[in-house]
Design an enzyme around this catalytic site. Structure first.
Site, PDB file in Angstrom:
ATOM      1  N   PHE A   1       9.237 -13.958   1.755  1.00 55.10           N
ATOM      2  CA  PHE A   1       8.925 -14.297   3.046  1.00 55.10           C
ATOM      3  C   PHE A   1      10.355 -14.834   3.701  1.00 55.10           C
ATOM      4  O   PHE A   1      10.934 -14.157   4.729  1.00 55.10           O
ATOM      5  CB  PHE A   1       7.950 -15.674   3.108  1.00 55.10           C
ATOM      6  CG  PHE A   1       8.297 -16.523   4.409  1.00 55.10           C
ATOM      7  CD1 PHE A   1       8.152 -15.870   5.724  1.00 55.10           C
ATOM      8  CD2 PHE A   1       8.339 -17.871   4.084  1.00 55.10           C
ATOM      9  CE1 PHE A   1       8.195 -16.633   6.983  1.00 55.10           C
ATOM     10  CE2 PHE A   1       8.223 -18.635   5.271  1.00 55.10           C
ATOM     11  CZ  PHE A   1       8.123 -18.043   6.598  1.00 55.10           C
ATOM     12  N   ILE A   2      11.004 -15.675   3.146  1.00 56.99           N
ATOM     13  CA  ILE A   2      12.401 -16.276   3.861  1.00 56.99           C
ATOM     14  C   ILE A   2      13.294 -14.952   3.595  1.00 56.99           C
ATOM     15  O   ILE A   2      14.285 -14.645   4.283  1.00 56.99           O
ATOM     16  CB  ILE A   2      12.851 -17.217   3.271  1.00 56.99           C
ATOM     17  CG1 ILE A   2      11.798 -18.808   3.445  1.00 56.99           C
ATOM     18  CG2 ILE A   2      14.163 -17.729   3.564  1.00 56.99           C
ATOM     19  CD1 ILE A   2      12.506 -19.793   2.765  1.00 56.99           C
TER      20      ILE A   2
ATOM     21  N   ASN B   1      11.443  -9.027  -8.369  1.00 54.94           N
ATOM     22  CA  ASN B   1      10.442  -8.469  -9.421  1.00 54.94           C
ATOM     23  C   ASN B   1       9.373  -7.780  -8.941  1.00 54.94           C
ATOM     24  O   ASN B   1       8.394  -7.374  -9.709  1.00 54.94           O
ATOM     25  CB  ASN B   1      10.338  -9.353 -10.768  1.00 54.94           C
ATOM     26  CG  ASN B   1       9.449 -10.610 -10.038  1.00 54.94           C
ATOM     27  OD1 ASN B   1       9.054 -10.691  -9.122  1.00 54.94           O
ATOM     28  ND2 ASN B   1       9.196 -11.425 -11.034  1.00 54.94           N
TER      29      ASN B   1
ATOM     30  N   ASP C   1      14.288  -9.074 -13.061  1.00 52.42           N
ATOM     31  CA  ASP C   1      13.637 -10.396 -13.220  1.00 52.42           C
ATOM     32  C   ASP C   1      14.763 -11.471 -13.300  1.00 52.42           C
ATOM     33  O   ASP C   1      15.843 -11.076 -14.003  1.00 52.42           O
ATOM     34  CB  ASP C   1      12.923 -10.468 -14.405  1.00 52.42           C
ATOM     35  CG  ASP C   1      11.844 -11.624 -14.347  1.00 52.42           C
ATOM     36  OD1 ASP C   1      12.522 -12.856 -14.426  1.00 52.42           O
ATOM     37  OD2 ASP C   1      10.610 -11.409 -14.484  1.00 52.42           O
TER      38      ASP C   1
ATOM     39  N   ALA D   1      14.548 -16.920  -5.298  1.00 49.24           N
ATOM     40  CA  ALA D   1      13.467 -16.518  -6.259  1.00 49.24           C
ATOM     41  C   ALA D   1      13.026 -17.982  -6.742  1.00 49.24           C
ATOM     42  O   ALA D   1      13.870 -18.859  -7.179  1.00 49.24           O
ATOM     43  CB  ALA D   1      14.131 -15.692  -7.389  1.00 49.24           C
TER      44      ALA D   1
ATOM     45  N   SER E   1      13.443 -28.579  -2.019  1.00 48.12           N
ATOM     46  CA  SER E   1      12.230 -29.079  -1.226  1.00 48.12           C
ATOM     47  C   SER E   1      12.123 -30.470  -1.258  1.00 48.12           C
ATOM     48  O   SER E   1      12.827 -31.083  -2.091  1.00 48.12           O
ATOM     49  CB  SER E   1      11.054 -28.306  -1.938  1.00 48.12           C
ATOM     50  OG  SER E   1       9.750 -29.037  -1.651  1.00 48.12           O
TER      51      SER E   1
ATOM     52  N   TYR F   1       6.506 -28.496  -9.887  1.00 47.68           N
ATOM     53  CA  TYR F   1       7.297 -27.810  -8.956  1.00 47.68           C
ATOM     54  C   TYR F   1       8.455 -28.562  -8.524  1.00 47.68           C
ATOM     55  O   TYR F   1       9.702 -28.185  -8.484  1.00 47.68           O
ATOM     56  CB  TYR F   1       6.398 -27.383  -7.768  1.00 47.68           C
ATOM     57  CG  TYR F   1       7.180 -26.932  -6.321  1.00 47.68           C
ATOM     58  CD1 TYR F   1       7.860 -25.758  -6.715  1.00 47.68           C
ATOM     59  CD2 TYR F   1       7.279 -27.521  -5.308  1.00 47.68           C
ATOM     60  CE1 TYR F   1       8.614 -25.088  -5.462  1.00 47.68           C
ATOM     61  CE2 TYR F   1       8.083 -27.092  -4.235  1.00 47.68           C
ATOM     62  CZ  TYR F   1       8.736 -25.658  -4.338  1.00 47.68           C
ATOM     63  OH  TYR F   1       9.465 -25.354  -3.456  1.00 47.68           O
TER      64      TYR F   1
ATOM     65  N   LYS G   1      12.581 -28.187  -9.062  1.00 46.39           N
ATOM     66  CA  LYS G   1      13.304 -28.178  -7.901  1.00 46.39           C
ATOM     67  C   LYS G   1      14.681 -29.283  -8.166  1.00 46.39           C
ATOM     68  O   LYS G   1      15.751 -29.027  -8.124  1.00 46.39           O
ATOM     69  CB  LYS G   1      12.634 -28.252  -6.723  1.00 46.39           C
ATOM     70  CG  LYS G   1      12.109 -27.172  -6.100  1.00 46.39           C
ATOM     71  CD  LYS G   1      13.015 -25.865  -5.878  1.00 46.39           C
ATOM     72  CE  LYS G   1      12.674 -24.656  -5.517  1.00 46.39           C
ATOM     73  NZ  LYS G   1      13.544 -23.519  -5.035  1.00 46.39           N
TER      74      LYS G   1
ATOM     75  N   GLY H   1      -0.890 -33.719  -6.851  1.00 45.65           N
ATOM     76  CA  GLY H   1       0.378 -33.677  -6.618  1.00 45.65           C
ATOM     77  C   GLY H   1       0.842 -33.494  -5.152  1.00 45.65           C
ATOM     78  O   GLY H   1       1.960 -33.539  -4.873  1.00 45.65           O
TER      79      GLY H   1
END
Length: 327
Positions: free
Chosen positions: A11-12, A34, A71, A92, A135, A158, A162, A287
């Site tokens: 998307f970005i 990938n 990858d 990625a 994030s 997640y 990050k 979460g």
């Protein structure tokens, strides 16, 4: 300027390529992806490019845009492809809190090992700058507004992944003098997001397909929704960062509840006279942060970055793109 974008078909990534193609100083864009969650359908609409279906087939090309199916866990290729590159934009990632909870091992491999591979390749090949999109999930469930100085305390795999990427960037800057910029994106939305499972993308796609919109919790969860074009401009300005380490929030600084978001979308679709929104409430996700919005004063001051699209106009542009795409 030669720029390598990992996860560039996402998307970005597609939006960033479109943004960079308009910059005369960007001479070459190399895209690594990938194809696990995306295709080259949008890239084809932007420019003719040279495609390599495996890393072994890659040879240097004069084509302005090159795409390699590869990858990020392939470290040997990371070392090879980053030679003679000026900047790496490491998009990625295995994104999403719920995805990381379901499969924390996969989240770790992609978000930690994959990031390390390209960060270390950047060090070895003397890259001018490494851009790491992070994030607000690194902070966990803190009381907003979030600024860059808050203690980091993630509550999901997640967020932990990050945070690991952030600390490696910090360490590589201090120990190896590598220029790294950490950009903490708020909740992005916009065109080229048909494969996304983020809230705005899911809502719009369900509306267009006459499906119910699922709200996790009571709808009072809040997020900071930022239009993707503003993220692209922040990335581009970060390429000019000459300091060894910088950390910026890329956000609107405005808190919007899911219920408020639905209200805005209702007003937009009412103009089309053929769409409706059906809401289904579900339990809260494990979460998930209850409230989340961030200050962007630092990047505005230091990189002269400014927000150009508010939520109302961004939603209108996004919905319009989706309706055209659906035809």
């Amino acid at each position: 300027m030669k720029i390598l974008i990992t996860g560039g078909l996402g998307f970005i990534g597609n939006n960033l390529i479109d943004y960079l193609l308009k910059k005369k100083n960007v001479k070459k864009i190399i895209v690594i992806d990938n194809f696990s969650k995306s295709t080259d359908i949008y890239l084809k609409s932007l420019i003719n490019y040279k495609y390599f279906r495996t890393p072994n087939l890659y040879v240097n090309s004069t084509q302005r845009v090159q795409l390699i199916k590869a990858d990020i866990l392939n470290y040997d290729f990371a070392l090879k492809i980053t030679k003679n590159i000026d900047y790496i934009v490491h998009l990625a990632a295995e994104s999403g809190v719920d995805t990381s909870v379901k499969n924390p091992e996969k989240s770790f491999k992609i978000n930690v090992t994959g990031t390390f591979n390209y960060l270390n390749a950047a060090r070895i090949n003397n890259i001018k700058g490494f851009i790491f999109p992070s994030s607000g999930a690194v902070f966990g469930d803190v009381k907003p507004p979030i600024d860059e100085t808050l203690a980091r305390n993630p509550i999901s795999p997640y967020g932990s992944g990050k945070l690991s990427g952030e600390t490696f960037c910090e360490t590589f800057s201090k120990v190896f003098k590598l220029n790294t910029t950490i950009l903490r994106f708020s909740n992005a939305y916009g065109r080229f997001s048909t494969h996304k499972t983020s809230v705005i993308a899911k809502f719009i796609q369900n509306i267009l397909n006459n499906k119910s919109v699922t709200v996790n919790g009571d709808g009072e969860h809040t997020r900071d929704f930022i239009f993707v074009d503003d993220i692209c401009s922040a990335i581009y300005k970060s390429l000019k960062n000459s300091k060894k380490l910088q950390i910026y929030n890329v956000s609107t600084g405005k808190e919007t509840s899911i219920n408020k978001l639905i209200s805005l979308i209702k007003k937009i679709i009412s103009k089309y006279n053929k769409y409706s929104i059906k809401i289904k409430y579900s339990k809260e996700r494990v979460g998930d942060m209850k409230r989340n919005f961030a200050k962007s004063n630092k990047i505005k001051k230091e990189l002269n970055w400014n927000l150009k699209t508010d939520l109302k106009n961004g939603l209108m542009k996004t919905f319009e793109w989706y309706t055209i795409e659906k035809k």
